[in-house]
Design a protein around this motif. Structure first.
Motif, mmCIF file in Angstrom:
data_model
loop_
_atom_site.group_PDB
_atom_site.id
_atom_site.type_symbol
_atom_site.label_atom_id
_atom_site.label_comp_id
_atom_site.label_asym_id
_atom_site.label_seq_id
_atom_site.Cartn_x
_atom_site.Cartn_y
_atom_site.Cartn_z
ATOM 1 N N VAL A 98 0.846 -1.218 0.013
ATOM 2 C CA VAL A 98 -0.085 -0.005 -0.125
ATOM 3 C C VAL A 98 0.923 1.317 0.102
ATOM 4 O O VAL A 98 1.684 1.501 0.761
ATOM 5 C CB VAL A 98 -1.025 -0.008 1.081
ATOM 6 C CG1 VAL A 98 -1.900 1.294 1.349
ATOM 7 C CG2 VAL A 98 -1.642 -1.366 1.461
ATOM 8 N N TRP A 99 0.619 2.091 -1.043
ATOM 9 C CA TRP A 99 1.617 3.158 -0.978
ATOM 10 C C TRP A 99 0.955 4.554 -0.555
ATOM 11 O O TRP A 99 -0.494 4.624 -0.555
ATOM 12 C CB TRP A 99 1.917 3.603 -2.632
ATOM 13 C CG TRP A 99 2.986 2.495 -3.205
ATOM 14 C CD1 TRP A 99 2.841 1.217 -3.629
ATOM 15 C CD2 TRP A 99 4.226 2.611 -2.986
ATOM 16 N NE1 TRP A 99 4.167 0.935 -4.169
ATOM 17 C CE2 TRP A 99 5.114 1.738 -3.626
ATOM 18 C CE3 TRP A 99 5.287 3.759 -2.488
ATOM 19 C CZ2 TRP A 99 6.497 1.431 -3.683
ATOM 20 C CZ3 TRP A 99 6.545 3.684 -2.693
ATOM 21 C CH2 TRP A 99 7.142 2.437 -3.105
ATOM 22 N N SER A 100 1.618 5.541 -0.057
ATOM 23 C CA SER A 100 1.209 6.533 0.244
ATOM 24 C C SER A 100 0.969 7.541 -1.089
ATOM 25 O O SER A 100 1.228 7.153 -2.004
ATOM 26 C CB SER A 100 2.079 7.515 1.329
ATOM 27 O OG SER A 100 3.420 7.756 0.419
ATOM 28 N N LYS A 101 0.128 8.871 -0.800
ATOM 29 C CA LYS A 101 -0.524 9.410 -2.052
ATOM 30 C C LYS A 101 0.729 9.936 -2.770
ATOM 31 O O LYS A 101 0.591 10.207 -4.119
ATOM 32 C CB LYS A 101 -1.288 10.489 -1.399
ATOM 33 C CG LYS A 101 -2.711 9.916 -0.979
ATOM 34 C CD LYS A 101 -3.584 11.090 -0.548
ATOM 35 C CE LYS A 101 -4.978 10.538 -0.167
ATOM 36 N NZ LYS A 101 -4.985 9.351 0.939
ATOM 37 N N LYS A 102 1.749 10.259 -2.036
ATOM 38 C CA LYS A 102 2.797 11.028 -2.857
ATOM 39 C C LYS A 102 4.047 9.938 -3.403
ATOM 40 O O LYS A 102 5.062 10.235 -3.511
ATOM 41 C CB LYS A 102 3.599 12.104 -2.203
ATOM 42 C CG LYS A 102 2.477 13.264 -1.931
ATOM 43 C CD LYS A 102 3.205 14.365 -1.261
ATOM 44 C CE LYS A 102 2.078 15.802 -1.039
ATOM 45 N NZ LYS A 102 2.780 16.706 -0.368
ATOM 46 N N TYR A 137 -5.010 1.985 3.862
ATOM 47 C CA TYR A 137 -4.751 2.914 3.064
ATOM 48 C C TYR A 137 -3.855 3.947 3.743
ATOM 49 O O TYR A 137 -3.975 4.331 5.174
ATOM 50 C CB TYR A 137 -6.032 3.943 2.428
ATOM 51 C CG TYR A 137 -6.591 4.636 3.239
ATOM 52 C CD1 TYR A 137 -6.458 6.253 3.242
ATOM 53 C CD2 TYR A 137 -7.351 4.180 4.167
ATOM 54 C CE1 TYR A 137 -6.931 6.845 4.022
ATOM 55 C CE2 TYR A 137 -8.228 4.980 5.038
ATOM 56 C CZ TYR A 137 -8.151 6.473 4.916
ATOM 57 O OH TYR A 137 -8.609 7.380 5.835
ATOM 58 N N PHE A 138 -3.245 4.998 3.095
ATOM 59 C CA PHE A 138 -2.532 6.233 3.791
ATOM 60 C C PHE A 138 -3.312 7.249 3.906
ATOM 61 O O PHE A 138 -3.832 7.633 2.638
ATOM 62 C CB PHE A 138 -1.012 6.312 3.354
ATOM 63 C CG PHE A 138 0.009 5.548 3.690
ATOM 64 C CD1 PHE A 138 0.587 5.818 4.844
ATOM 65 C CD2 PHE A 138 0.446 4.390 3.176
ATOM 66 C CE1 PHE A 138 1.559 4.712 5.328
ATOM 67 C CE2 PHE A 138 1.188 3.503 3.213
ATOM 68 C CZ PHE A 138 1.887 3.865 4.563
ATOM 69 N N ASP A 139 -3.428 8.254 4.943
ATOM 70 C CA ASP A 139 -4.072 9.408 4.735
ATOM 71 C C ASP A 139 -3.113 10.386 4.106
ATOM 72 O O ASP A 139 -2.060 10.215 3.938
ATOM 73 C CB ASP A 139 -4.854 9.857 6.026
ATOM 74 C CG ASP A 139 -3.665 10.231 7.086
ATOM 75 O OD1 ASP A 139 -2.631 10.362 6.705
ATOM 76 O OD2 ASP A 139 -4.122 10.504 8.227
ATOM 77 N N ASN A 140 -3.521 11.924 4.043
ATOM 78 C CA ASN A 140 -2.757 12.822 3.532
ATOM 79 C C ASN A 140 -1.426 13.033 4.597
ATOM 80 O O ASN A 140 -0.499 13.602 3.988
ATOM 81 C CB ASN A 140 -3.743 14.134 3.246
ATOM 82 C CG ASN A 140 -4.537 14.013 2.346
ATOM 83 O OD1 ASN A 140 -4.528 13.280 1.332
ATOM 84 N ND2 ASN A 140 -5.926 14.519 2.492
ATOM 85 N N ASN A 141 -1.474 12.695 5.652
ATOM 86 C CA ASN A 141 -0.234 12.803 6.652
ATOM 87 C C ASN A 141 0.320 11.487 6.587
ATOM 88 O O ASN A 141 1.536 11.436 7.560
ATOM 89 C CB ASN A 141 -0.840 13.441 7.946
ATOM 90 C CG ASN A 141 -1.373 14.669 7.895
ATOM 91 O OD1 ASN A 141 -0.901 15.654 7.446
ATOM 92 N ND2 ASN A 141 -2.703 14.842 8.361
ATOM 93 N N ILE A 176 -11.151 9.326 5.780
ATOM 94 C CA ILE A 176 -11.544 9.700 7.047
ATOM 95 C C ILE A 176 -11.475 11.475 6.538
ATOM 96 O O ILE A 176 -10.426 11.957 6.461
ATOM 97 C CB ILE A 176 -11.157 9.627 8.299
ATOM 98 C CG1 ILE A 176 -10.984 7.997 8.735
ATOM 99 C CG2 ILE A 176 -11.304 10.661 9.414
ATOM 100 C CD1 ILE A 176 -10.310 7.696 9.791
ATOM 101 N N ALA A 177 -12.828 12.072 6.494
ATOM 102 C CA ALA A 177 -12.639 13.531 6.152
ATOM 103 C C ALA A 177 -13.665 14.379 7.245
ATOM 104 O O ALA A 177 -14.680 13.996 7.501
ATOM 105 C CB ALA A 177 -13.123 13.966 4.731
ATOM 106 N N ASN A 178 -13.008 15.145 7.732
ATOM 107 C CA ASN A 178 -13.769 16.061 8.881
ATOM 108 C C ASN A 178 -14.381 14.956 9.934
ATOM 109 O O ASN A 178 -15.411 15.312 10.348
ATOM 110 C CB ASN A 178 -14.672 17.010 8.315
ATOM 111 C CG ASN A 178 -14.291 18.073 7.158
ATOM 112 O OD1 ASN A 178 -12.983 18.619 7.589
ATOM 113 N ND2 ASN A 178 -14.784 18.062 5.968
ATOM 114 N N LEU A 204 0.513 12.581 15.902
ATOM 115 C CA LEU A 204 1.141 13.056 14.491
ATOM 116 C C LEU A 204 1.886 14.449 14.786
ATOM 117 O O LEU A 204 3.069 14.685 14.541
ATOM 118 C CB LEU A 204 0.331 13.025 13.480
ATOM 119 C CG LEU A 204 0.681 13.586 11.988
ATOM 120 C CD1 LEU A 204 1.924 12.562 11.670
ATOM 121 C CD2 LEU A 204 -0.311 13.579 11.382
ATOM 122 N N ASN A 205 1.100 15.469 15.551
ATOM 123 C CA ASN A 205 1.787 16.671 15.750
ATOM 124 C C ASN A 205 3.105 16.494 16.840
ATOM 125 O O ASN A 205 4.081 17.388 16.480
ATOM 126 C CB ASN A 205 1.057 17.288 16.540
ATOM 127 C CG ASN A 205 -0.209 18.100 15.466
ATOM 128 O OD1 ASN A 205 0.245 19.134 15.097
ATOM 129 N ND2 ASN A 205 -1.169 17.641 15.555
#
Length: 228
Positions: A98-102, A137-141, A176-178, A204-205
């Protein structure tokens, strides 16, 4: 040595991945072959399979991944016509990559564990599992979100992991969005539900050194996740 042929690819057991806009690489009879959309073999690539359990998976442009039941994963460069990287996370039976988006990070999902690596196969973290992973899946982070039969979980690149929510029935997360989980059920029905992502956003932060963001989550969030 690279061979070329205008003969069509014979049908049989094998796997295929895109390695470029106009190129498909097929694993057939323990050989890697570049083929056209119609199935005509353009050339056979120089490569020796470690054993008969080899399967291929997508990678970055011009490359592909080769996985074995023995835990070995190879990174093959189609242009250089050679293996340029290897990793052996120690788990059995690679099920998917499974690849991240970038395309900067890849997660190898095995029968009994997960290994998160860079695109060059440097290991970032591993996690042993007792439950079967349904999908991931990978999220945007670049946080890996994955589901089991009873839970929706997360895994960060430093190995931090936890449970986002429990599930009464198997769910296949889409995104997952909002704080809303969009998912698919067995049978193809789509659905949504609210989830709390404060715990993994907090971690993550901290991982990124954004202490102000972490403090803000502590002040405003519920933090009702369960660590694993």
């Amino acid at each position: 040595m690279v061979t070329t042929s205008n003969e069509p690819l014979s049908h049989g057991k094998g796997t295929a991945v895109f390695v470029g806009r106009d190129n498909i690489c097929v694993l057939s009879n323990e050989q890697l072959k570049l083929v056209t959309y119609s199935g005509t073999v353009k050339r056979t690539l120089e490569w020796r399979s470690a054993d008969s359990s080899a399967r291929i998976y997508p990678a970055t442009l011009g490359k592909l991944l080769i996985g074995y039941q023995s835990s070995l994963v190879e990174l093959y460069d189609v242009t250089a016509k050679k293996v340029i990287g290897r990793v052996r996370p120690g788990f059995d039976r690679l099920k998917r990559a499974v690849w991240s988006k970038k395309l900067a990070v890849v997660a190898f999902v095995f029968k009994n564990g997960i290994a998160v690596c860079t695109k060059d196969l440097a290991v970032l973290c591993t996690a042993a599992l007792k439950e079967t992973i349904l999908t991931a899946y990978f999220d945007n982070n670049d946080v890996l979100i994955y589901s089991t039969h009873q839970h929706l979980k997360y895994l960060l690149s430093d190995g931090s992991a936890g449970i986002i929510t429990g599930t009464e029935h198997p769910l296949y997360p889409i995104c997952i969005a909002n704080s809303t989980l969009h998912y698919m059920r067995r049978g193809g029905a789509f659905g949504t539900r609210k989830v709390c992502v404060d715990e993994y956003n907090y971690r993550l932060n901290v991982l990124k050194g954004n202490l102000e963001g972490a403090q803000r989550i502590l002040e405003l969030g519920d933090m009702w996740g369960s660590n694993t």
